[in-house]
Design a protein around this motif. Structure first.
Motif, PDB file in Angstrom:
ATOM      1  N   LEU A  60       1.148  -1.169   0.003  1.00  0.00           N
ATOM      2  CA  LEU A  60      -0.021  -0.110   0.077  1.00  0.00           C
ATOM      3  C   LEU A  60       0.828   1.201  -0.155  1.00  0.00           C
ATOM      4  CD1 LEU A  60      -3.023  -0.908   2.215  1.00  0.00           C
ATOM      5  CD2 LEU A  60      -2.976  -0.597  -0.149  1.00  0.00           C
ATOM      6  N   ALA A  61       1.805   1.195   0.820  1.00  0.00           N
ATOM      7  CA  ALA A  61       2.933   2.422   0.676  1.00  0.00           C
ATOM      8  C   ALA A  61       3.600   2.497  -0.748  1.00  0.00           C
ATOM      9  CB  ALA A  61       3.900   2.198   1.569  1.00  0.00           C
ATOM     10  N   ASP A  62       3.719   1.560  -1.323  1.00  0.00           N
ATOM     11  CA  ASP A  62       4.360   1.729  -2.626  1.00  0.00           C
ATOM     12  C   ASP A  62       3.220   2.382  -3.641  1.00  0.00           C
ATOM     13  OD1 ASP A  62       6.690   0.404  -2.244  1.00  0.00           O
ATOM     14  OD2 ASP A  62       6.201  -1.429  -3.136  1.00  0.00           O
ATOM     15  N   ARG A  63       1.912   1.920  -3.378  1.00  0.00           N
ATOM     16  CA  ARG A  63       0.874   2.703  -4.338  1.00  0.00           C
ATOM     17  C   ARG A  63       0.483   4.103  -4.126  1.00  0.00           C
ATOM     18  NH1 ARG A  63      -4.417  -0.957  -3.774  1.00  0.00           N
ATOM     19  NH2 ARG A  63      -5.250   0.624  -4.422  1.00  0.00           N
ATOM     20  N   PHE A  64       0.697   4.320  -2.436  1.00  0.00           N
ATOM     21  CA  PHE A  64       0.555   5.734  -2.030  1.00  0.00           C
ATOM     22  C   PHE A  64       1.583   6.674  -2.661  1.00  0.00           C
ATOM     23  CE2 PHE A  64       2.412   8.722   1.164  1.00  0.00           C
ATOM     24  CZ  PHE A  64       1.323   9.499   1.740  1.00  0.00           C
ATOM     25  N   PHE A  65       2.835   6.269  -2.736  1.00  0.00           N
ATOM     26  CA  PHE A  65       3.689   7.057  -3.439  1.00  0.00           C
ATOM     27  C   PHE A  65       3.627   7.082  -4.827  1.00  0.00           C
ATOM     28  CE2 PHE A  65       6.177   6.613   0.791  1.00  0.00           C
ATOM     29  CZ  PHE A  65       6.233   7.876   0.827  1.00  0.00           C
ATOM     30  N   GLY A  66       3.301   5.911  -5.386  1.00  0.00           N
ATOM     31  CA  GLY A  66       3.152   5.802  -6.817  1.00  0.00           C
ATOM     32  C   GLY A  66       2.118   6.533  -7.618  1.00  0.00           C
ATOM     33  N   SER A  67       0.900   6.858  -6.800  1.00  0.00           N
ATOM     34  CA  SER A  67      -0.061   7.272  -7.198  1.00  0.00           C
ATOM     35  C   SER A  67      -0.524   8.607  -6.503  1.00  0.00           C
ATOM     36  CB  SER A  67      -1.469   6.608  -7.179  1.00  0.00           C
ATOM     37  OG  SER A  67      -1.337   5.367  -8.040  1.00  0.00           O
ATOM     38  N   PRO A  68       0.307   9.781  -6.122  1.00  0.00           N
ATOM     39  CA  PRO A  68       0.081  10.593  -5.176  1.00  0.00           C
ATOM     40  C   PRO A  68      -1.122  11.570  -5.122  1.00  0.00           C
ATOM     41  CG  PRO A  68       1.552  11.412  -7.055  1.00  0.00           C
ATOM     42  CD  PRO A  68       1.154  10.003  -7.084  1.00  0.00           C
ATOM     43  N   GLY A  98      -8.454   4.552   1.313  1.00  0.00           N
ATOM     44  CA  GLY A  98      -8.957   5.319   2.409  1.00  0.00           C
ATOM     45  C   GLY A  98      -8.001   6.450   2.837  1.00  0.00           C
ATOM     46  N   TRP A  99      -6.822   6.070   2.563  1.00  0.00           N
ATOM     47  CA  TRP A  99      -5.591   6.855   3.279  1.00  0.00           C
ATOM     48  C   TRP A  99      -5.593   8.332   2.549  1.00  0.00           C
ATOM     49  CZ3 TRP A  99      -0.374   3.767   2.636  1.00  0.00           C
ATOM     50  CH2 TRP A  99      -0.229   2.706   3.733  1.00  0.00           C
ATOM     51  N   GLU A 100      -5.160   9.031   3.416  1.00  0.00           N
ATOM     52  CA  GLU A 100      -4.931  10.610   2.857  1.00  0.00           C
ATOM     53  C   GLU A 100      -3.918  10.362   1.812  1.00  0.00           C
ATOM     54  OE1 GLU A 100      -2.941  14.549   4.907  1.00  0.00           O
ATOM     55  OE2 GLU A 100      -2.338  12.562   5.704  1.00  0.00           O
ATOM     56  N   THR A 101      -4.305  11.163   0.692  1.00  0.00           N
ATOM     57  CA  THR A 101      -3.210  11.272  -0.590  1.00  0.00           C
ATOM     58  C   THR A 101      -2.095  11.739  -0.269  1.00  0.00           C
ATOM     59  OG1 THR A 101      -3.846  13.313  -1.314  1.00  0.00           O
ATOM     60  CG2 THR A 101      -5.388  11.565  -2.061  1.00  0.00           C
ATOM     61  N   ALA A 102      -1.028  11.198  -0.850  1.00  0.00           N
ATOM     62  CA  ALA A 102       0.262  11.750  -0.822  1.00  0.00           C
ATOM     63  C   ALA A 102       0.282  13.283  -0.948  1.00  0.00           C
ATOM     64  CB  ALA A 102       1.181  11.034  -1.805  1.00  0.00           C
ATOM     65  N   GLY A 133       7.196   8.979   6.040  1.00  0.00           N
ATOM     66  CA  GLY A 133       6.348   9.036   4.861  1.00  0.00           C
ATOM     67  C   GLY A 133       6.292  10.538   4.565  1.00  0.00           C
ATOM     68  N   VAL A 134       6.063  11.187   5.696  1.00  0.00           N
ATOM     69  CA  VAL A 134       5.881  12.735   5.203  1.00  0.00           C
ATOM     70  C   VAL A 134       7.096  13.558   5.118  1.00  0.00           C
ATOM     71  CG1 VAL A 134       3.475  13.027   6.057  1.00  0.00           C
ATOM     72  CG2 VAL A 134       5.589  13.166   7.835  1.00  0.00           C
ATOM     73  N   GLY A 135       8.279  12.787   5.785  1.00  0.00           N
ATOM     74  CA  GLY A 135       9.511  13.574   5.805  1.00  0.00           C
ATOM     75  C   GLY A 135       9.991  13.225   4.444  1.00  0.00           C
ATOM     76  N   THR A 136       9.549  12.099   3.701  1.00  0.00           N
ATOM     77  CA  THR A 136      10.009  11.945   2.235  1.00  0.00           C
ATOM     78  C   THR A 136       9.208  12.727   1.574  1.00  0.00           C
ATOM     79  OG1 THR A 136      10.613   9.642   2.594  1.00  0.00           O
ATOM     80  CG2 THR A 136      10.109  10.212   0.615  1.00  0.00           C
ATOM     81  N   LEU A 137       7.954  13.131   1.609  1.00  0.00           N
ATOM     82  CA  LEU A 137       7.357  13.955   0.805  1.00  0.00           C
ATOM     83  C   LEU A 137       7.741  15.345   1.000  1.00  0.00           C
ATOM     84  CD1 LEU A 137       3.771  12.758   1.898  1.00  0.00           C
ATOM     85  CD2 LEU A 137       4.972  12.504  -0.515  1.00  0.00           C
ATOM     86  N   LEU A 138       8.517  15.801   2.165  1.00  0.00           N
ATOM     87  CA  LEU A 138       8.921  17.044   2.182  1.00  0.00           C
ATOM     88  C   LEU A 138      10.232  17.118   1.298  1.00  0.00           C
ATOM     89  CD1 LEU A 138       9.296  19.895   3.616  1.00  0.00           C
ATOM     90  CD2 LEU A 138      10.315  18.629   5.489  1.00  0.00           C
ATOM     91  N   LEU A 139      11.065  16.147   1.591  1.00  0.00           N
ATOM     92  CA  LEU A 139      12.238  15.973   0.778  1.00  0.00           C
ATOM     93  C   LEU A 139      12.063  16.185  -0.671  1.00  0.00           C
ATOM     94  CD1 LEU A 139      15.110  15.631   0.823  1.00  0.00           C
ATOM     95  CD2 LEU A 139      14.807  13.140   0.929  1.00  0.00           C
ATOM     96  N   ASP A 163       8.075  10.112  -4.988  1.00  0.00           N
ATOM     97  CA  ASP A 163       8.455   8.866  -5.418  1.00  0.00           C
ATOM     98  C   ASP A 163       9.237   8.227  -4.247  1.00  0.00           C
ATOM     99  OD1 ASP A 163      10.240   6.966  -6.525  1.00  0.00           O
ATOM    100  OD2 ASP A 163      10.171   8.055  -8.274  1.00  0.00           O
ATOM    101  N   ARG A 164       8.836   7.170  -3.979  1.00  0.00           N
ATOM    102  CA  ARG A 164       9.337   6.363  -2.637  1.00  0.00           C
ATOM    103  C   ARG A 164      10.791   6.132  -2.795  1.00  0.00           C
ATOM    104  NH1 ARG A 164       6.898   0.949   0.125  1.00  0.00           N
ATOM    105  NH2 ARG A 164       7.815   1.550   2.265  1.00  0.00           N
ATOM    106  N   ARG A 165      11.341   6.387  -3.670  1.00  0.00           N
ATOM    107  CA  ARG A 165      12.824   5.889  -4.058  1.00  0.00           C
ATOM    108  C   ARG A 165      13.527   6.983  -3.375  1.00  0.00           C
ATOM    109  NH1 ARG A 165      14.896   8.148  -9.986  1.00  0.00           N
ATOM    110  NH2 ARG A 165      13.484   9.896  -9.668  1.00  0.00           N
TER     111      ARG A 165
END
Length: 189
Positions: A95-103, A109-113, A142-148, A157-159
């Motif tokens: 699911l985390a892969d999908r979260f980052f892959g489809s922001p 039901g998760w908050e969008t990226a 997760g949010v630290g990565t989104l900020l980065l 991107d999850r990478r």
């Protein structure tokens, strides 16, 4: 001045407890020594934390080392995954892969990226506003990565994800310059 984005170290996974209430594990508490040994810690003038227990425990140890209070901001919390709650590791990672892959899409039901990214960017901006010295922001991977991704000017991107719980990077709040990506919290050589 710099903002140091820190993620909490390892947590005690408790499937019957809401994820925001999970605390640090024994290994996570032991790794706090590596956090406190970082060369940037003495220069801190402000510590701001997510309201999630694991982040607060991390921030309290950091703040106590330099005699500061901890400010809390719920907007520094991890992406909202309350729709699913605890998930076994393999299901969570998928699911985390999908979260980052489809922001722009909500995954089960998760908050969008994209929404989580807007939230964390604004919260970190508030944490840094008016600071006269270095600021530590204690949050989540997760949010630290989104900020980065935002700071680097790259697509979500999850990478760009942290190498593991208990990682950090810093940036200049005036320019957005990030001198290096995530680094694991390890004791200095």
């Amino acid at each position: 001045m710099q903002v140091v984005v820190v993620t909490h170290p390892e947590v005690e996974v408790q499937p019957d407890v809401a994820v925001p209430q999970w605390g640090l594990s024994a290994a996570g508490r032991a790794r706090l020594a590596a956090l406190l040994a970082q060369p940037w810690v003495p220069g801190l003038t402000r510590v701001v934390s997510s309201t999630e227990r694991k982040a607060v425990e991390t921030a309290e140890a950091l703040a106590a080392a330099v005699g500061l209070p901890v400010a809390r901001d719920a907007e520094l919390g991890e992406n909202d995954r309350s729709a699913t709650g605890y998930l076994p590791a393999a299901e969570f990672e998928a699911l985390a892969d999908r979260f980052f892959g489809s922001p722009d899409e909500s995954v089960r039901g998760w908050e969008t990226a994209r929404d989580a990214q807007r939230r964390i960017v604004a919260a970190v901006g508030r944490a840094a506003a008016g600071a006269t010295g270095d600021v530590a922001v204690v949050c989540h991977g997760g949010v630290g990565t989104l900020l980065l991704c935002h700071l680097l000017g790259v697509p979500i991107d999850r990478r760009h994800d942290q190498p593991g719980q208990g990682s950090w990077y810093a940036f200049d709040p005036a320019t957005g310059r990030v001198p290096h990506g995530w680094r694991r919290l390890t004791a200095p050589d």
